[in-house]
Design a protein around this motif. Sequence first.
Motif, PDB file in Angstrom:
ATOM      1  N   VAL A 289       5.379 -23.810  -3.656  1.00  0.00           N
ATOM      2  CA  VAL A 289       6.307 -23.005  -3.641  1.00  0.00           C
ATOM      3  C   VAL A 289       6.953 -22.973  -2.091  1.00  0.00           C
ATOM      4  CG1 VAL A 289       7.446 -20.927  -3.958  1.00  0.00           C
ATOM      5  CG2 VAL A 289       5.778 -21.580  -5.845  1.00  0.00           C
ATOM      6  N   ALA A 290       7.839 -23.220  -1.797  1.00  0.00           N
ATOM      7  CA  ALA A 290       8.459 -23.093  -0.317  1.00  0.00           C
ATOM      8  C   ALA A 290       8.177 -21.790   0.287  1.00  0.00           C
ATOM      9  CB  ALA A 290      10.076 -23.508  -0.483  1.00  0.00           C
ATOM     10  N   VAL A 291       7.698 -21.955   1.534  1.00  0.00           N
ATOM     11  CA  VAL A 291       7.539 -20.697   2.270  1.00  0.00           C
ATOM     12  C   VAL A 291       8.781 -19.985   2.536  1.00  0.00           C
ATOM     13  CG1 VAL A 291       5.429 -21.465   3.352  1.00  0.00           C
ATOM     14  CG2 VAL A 291       7.590 -21.929   4.628  1.00  0.00           C
ATOM     15  N   ASN A 292       9.833 -20.509   2.285  1.00  0.00           N
ATOM     16  CA  ASN A 292      11.181 -19.749   2.703  1.00  0.00           C
ATOM     17  C   ASN A 292      12.039 -19.608   1.442  1.00  0.00           C
ATOM     18  OD1 ASN A 292      11.876 -22.564   2.180  1.00  0.00           O
ATOM     19  ND2 ASN A 292      13.408 -22.344   3.527  1.00  0.00           N
ATOM     20  N   THR A 293      11.028 -19.355   0.239  1.00  0.00           N
ATOM     21  CA  THR A 293      11.933 -19.094  -0.932  1.00  0.00           C
ATOM     22  C   THR A 293      12.324 -17.761  -1.322  1.00  0.00           C
ATOM     23  OG1 THR A 293      11.928 -19.762  -3.504  1.00  0.00           O
ATOM     24  CG2 THR A 293       9.748 -18.734  -2.628  1.00  0.00           C
TER      25      THR A 293
ATOM     26  N   PRO B  10      12.482 -12.484   1.133  1.00  0.00           N
ATOM     27  CA  PRO B  10      11.538 -11.765   2.324  1.00  0.00           C
ATOM     28  C   PRO B  10      12.309 -12.113   3.613  1.00  0.00           C
ATOM     29  CG  PRO B  10      10.608 -13.527   0.838  1.00  0.00           C
ATOM     30  CD  PRO B  10      11.959 -13.389   0.564  1.00  0.00           C
ATOM     31  N   ALA B  11      11.763 -10.862   4.347  1.00  0.00           N
ATOM     32  CA  ALA B  11      12.385 -10.871   5.636  1.00  0.00           C
ATOM     33  C   ALA B  11      12.094 -11.733   6.617  1.00  0.00           C
ATOM     34  CB  ALA B  11      12.051  -9.470   6.259  1.00  0.00           C
ATOM     35  N   ALA B  12      11.025 -12.611   6.284  1.00  0.00           N
ATOM     36  CA  ALA B  12      10.608 -13.599   6.983  1.00  0.00           C
ATOM     37  C   ALA B  12       9.975 -14.758   6.113  1.00  0.00           C
ATOM     38  CB  ALA B  12       9.611 -13.329   8.244  1.00  0.00           C
ATOM     39  N   ASN B  13       9.881 -16.106   6.646  1.00  0.00           N
ATOM     40  CA  ASN B  13       8.898 -16.967   5.855  1.00  0.00           C
ATOM     41  C   ASN B  13       7.747 -16.535   5.367  1.00  0.00           C
ATOM     42  OD1 ASN B  13      11.144 -18.906   6.034  1.00  0.00           O
ATOM     43  ND2 ASN B  13      10.118 -20.150   7.309  1.00  0.00           N
ATOM     44  N   LEU B  14       7.185 -16.816   4.489  1.00  0.00           N
ATOM     45  CA  LEU B  14       5.869 -16.374   3.909  1.00  0.00           C
ATOM     46  C   LEU B  14       4.655 -17.338   4.601  1.00  0.00           C
ATOM     47  CD1 LEU B  14       6.518 -16.280  -0.043  1.00  0.00           C
ATOM     48  CD2 LEU B  14       6.312 -14.273   1.838  1.00  0.00           C
ATOM     49  N   ALA B  15       3.393 -16.978   4.532  1.00  0.00           N
ATOM     50  CA  ALA B  15       2.566 -17.785   5.105  1.00  0.00           C
ATOM     51  C   ALA B  15       2.225 -19.045   4.216  1.00  0.00           C
ATOM     52  CB  ALA B  15       1.201 -17.110   5.282  1.00  0.00           C
ATOM     53  N   ALA B  16       2.022 -20.187   4.881  1.00  0.00           N
ATOM     54  CA  ALA B  16       1.753 -21.483   4.139  1.00  0.00           C
ATOM     55  C   ALA B  16       0.343 -21.359   3.524  1.00  0.00           C
ATOM     56  CB  ALA B  16       1.604 -22.699   5.173  1.00  0.00           C
ATOM     57  N   SER B  17       0.308 -22.272   2.171  1.00  0.00           N
ATOM     58  CA  SER B  17      -0.811 -22.246   1.515  1.00  0.00           C
ATOM     59  C   SER B  17      -1.474 -20.889   1.049  1.00  0.00           C
ATOM     60  CB  SER B  17      -1.961 -23.127   2.294  1.00  0.00           C
ATOM     61  OG  SER B  17      -1.302 -24.403   2.450  1.00  0.00           O
TER      62      SER B  17
ATOM     63  N   TRP C 218       3.466 -11.838 -11.858  1.00  0.00           N
ATOM     64  CA  TRP C 218       3.418 -13.292 -11.833  1.00  0.00           C
ATOM     65  C   TRP C 218       3.076 -13.577 -10.150  1.00  0.00           C
ATOM     66  CZ3 TRP C 218       8.050 -11.160 -10.850  1.00  0.00           C
ATOM     67  CH2 TRP C 218       9.094 -11.899 -10.142  1.00  0.00           C
ATOM     68  N   SER C 219       2.042 -15.007 -10.039  1.00  0.00           N
ATOM     69  CA  SER C 219       1.539 -15.258  -8.863  1.00  0.00           C
ATOM     70  C   SER C 219       1.798 -16.601  -8.562  1.00  0.00           C
ATOM     71  CB  SER C 219      -0.085 -14.929  -8.754  1.00  0.00           C
ATOM     72  OG  SER C 219      -0.230 -13.669  -9.201  1.00  0.00           O
ATOM     73  N   TRP C 220       1.686 -16.991  -7.367  1.00  0.00           N
ATOM     74  CA  TRP C 220       1.958 -18.383  -7.057  1.00  0.00           C
ATOM     75  C   TRP C 220       1.534 -18.631  -5.759  1.00  0.00           C
ATOM     76  CZ3 TRP C 220       5.262 -14.296  -6.933  1.00  0.00           C
ATOM     77  CH2 TRP C 220       5.849 -13.995  -5.397  1.00  0.00           C
ATOM     78  N   THR C 221       1.375 -19.818  -5.291  1.00  0.00           N
ATOM     79  CA  THR C 221       0.743 -19.993  -3.937  1.00  0.00           C
ATOM     80  C   THR C 221       1.905 -21.167  -3.040  1.00  0.00           C
ATOM     81  OG1 THR C 221      -1.299 -20.236  -4.740  1.00  0.00           O
ATOM     82  CG2 THR C 221      -1.166 -21.454  -2.762  1.00  0.00           C
ATOM     83  N   THR C 222       2.024 -20.557  -2.026  1.00  0.00           N
ATOM     84  CA  THR C 222       3.091 -21.234  -1.107  1.00  0.00           C
ATOM     85  C   THR C 222       2.485 -22.968  -0.654  1.00  0.00           C
ATOM     86  OG1 THR C 222       2.076 -20.440   0.782  1.00  0.00           O
ATOM     87  CG2 THR C 222       4.333 -19.413  -0.140  1.00  0.00           C
ATOM     88  N   GLY C 223       3.498 -23.746  -0.452  1.00  0.00           N
ATOM     89  CA  GLY C 223       2.988 -25.019   0.089  1.00  0.00           C
ATOM     90  C   GLY C 223       3.087 -24.877   1.857  1.00  0.00           C
ATOM     91  N   ALA C 224       3.079 -26.022   2.333  1.00  0.00           N
ATOM     92  CA  ALA C 224       2.880 -26.098   3.706  1.00  0.00           C
ATOM     93  C   ALA C 224       4.224 -26.086   4.577  1.00  0.00           C
ATOM     94  CB  ALA C 224       2.212 -27.316   4.206  1.00  0.00           C
ATOM     95  N   THR C 225       5.338 -26.216   3.963  1.00  0.00           N
ATOM     96  CA  THR C 225       6.499 -26.278   4.483  1.00  0.00           C
ATOM     97  C   THR C 225       7.781 -25.568   3.830  1.00  0.00           C
ATOM     98  OG1 THR C 225       7.356 -28.319   3.179  1.00  0.00           O
ATOM     99  CG2 THR C 225       6.118 -28.604   5.420  1.00  0.00           C
ATOM    100  N   PRO C 226       8.908 -25.323   4.679  1.00  0.00           N
ATOM    101  CA  PRO C 226      10.144 -24.587   4.058  1.00  0.00           C
ATOM    102  C   PRO C 226      10.919 -25.584   3.220  1.00  0.00           C
ATOM    103  CG  PRO C 226      10.430 -24.880   6.248  1.00  0.00           C
ATOM    104  CD  PRO C 226       9.253 -25.192   5.914  1.00  0.00           C
ATOM    105  N   ASP C 227      11.760 -25.136   2.200  1.00  0.00           N
ATOM    106  CA  ASP C 227      12.486 -25.867   1.384  1.00  0.00           C
ATOM    107  C   ASP C 227      13.852 -26.163   2.520  1.00  0.00           C
ATOM    108  OD1 ASP C 227      14.505 -27.208  -0.046  1.00  0.00           O
ATOM    109  OD2 ASP C 227      14.407 -25.528  -1.560  1.00  0.00           O
ATOM    110  N   THR C 228      14.097 -27.409   2.851  1.00  0.00           N
ATOM    111  CA  THR C 228      15.247 -27.649   3.449  1.00  0.00           C
ATOM    112  C   THR C 228      16.297 -28.751   3.093  1.00  0.00           C
ATOM    113  OG1 THR C 228      14.000 -29.683   4.628  1.00  0.00           O
ATOM    114  CG2 THR C 228      13.907 -27.369   5.726  1.00  0.00           C
TER     115      THR C 228
END
Length: 134
Positions: free
Chosen positions: A14-18, A63-70, A95-105
């Motif tokens: 999941v994108a860190v900027n979602t 979110p106020a800021a990007n989430l942490a990666a992975s 519900w839970s999910w895990t972020t990926g390494a990069t933002p969705d651009t």
Amino acid sequence: MVSSTLFATGATGVAVNTKFAPTFSEAMDPLTVTSATFTVTGPGGTPVVGTIVYTGVTAVFTPAANLAASTTYTATVTTGARDLAGNAMASPYVWSWTTGATPDTTAPMVSSTLFATGATGVAVNTKFAPTFSE
């Protein structure tokens, strides 16, 4: 009840900027869909700071800021969320999910419409409904 979310529980990459957006099965009392009833937490239950906007039957947490990666995050909508008649949700939705390494651009685009450009004979009371790529 929550009828859907933007991504399923257990999703990965999941994108860190979602944003997180549960859709409810009916209109909710917007005064009860707040940071007290809709929370997002990270590792160790650390709260994620952000804003919630409720429109129609969907609440969007930004979110106020990007989430942490992975990193695994969990969102919860509690039984404090109520419909317009004052009925509480039957049970919390988590519900839970895990972020990926990069933002969705990738920029979104309109992927389809109800009728083609230049269509004729469209009813005067037709609603317009573009479908977006994301």
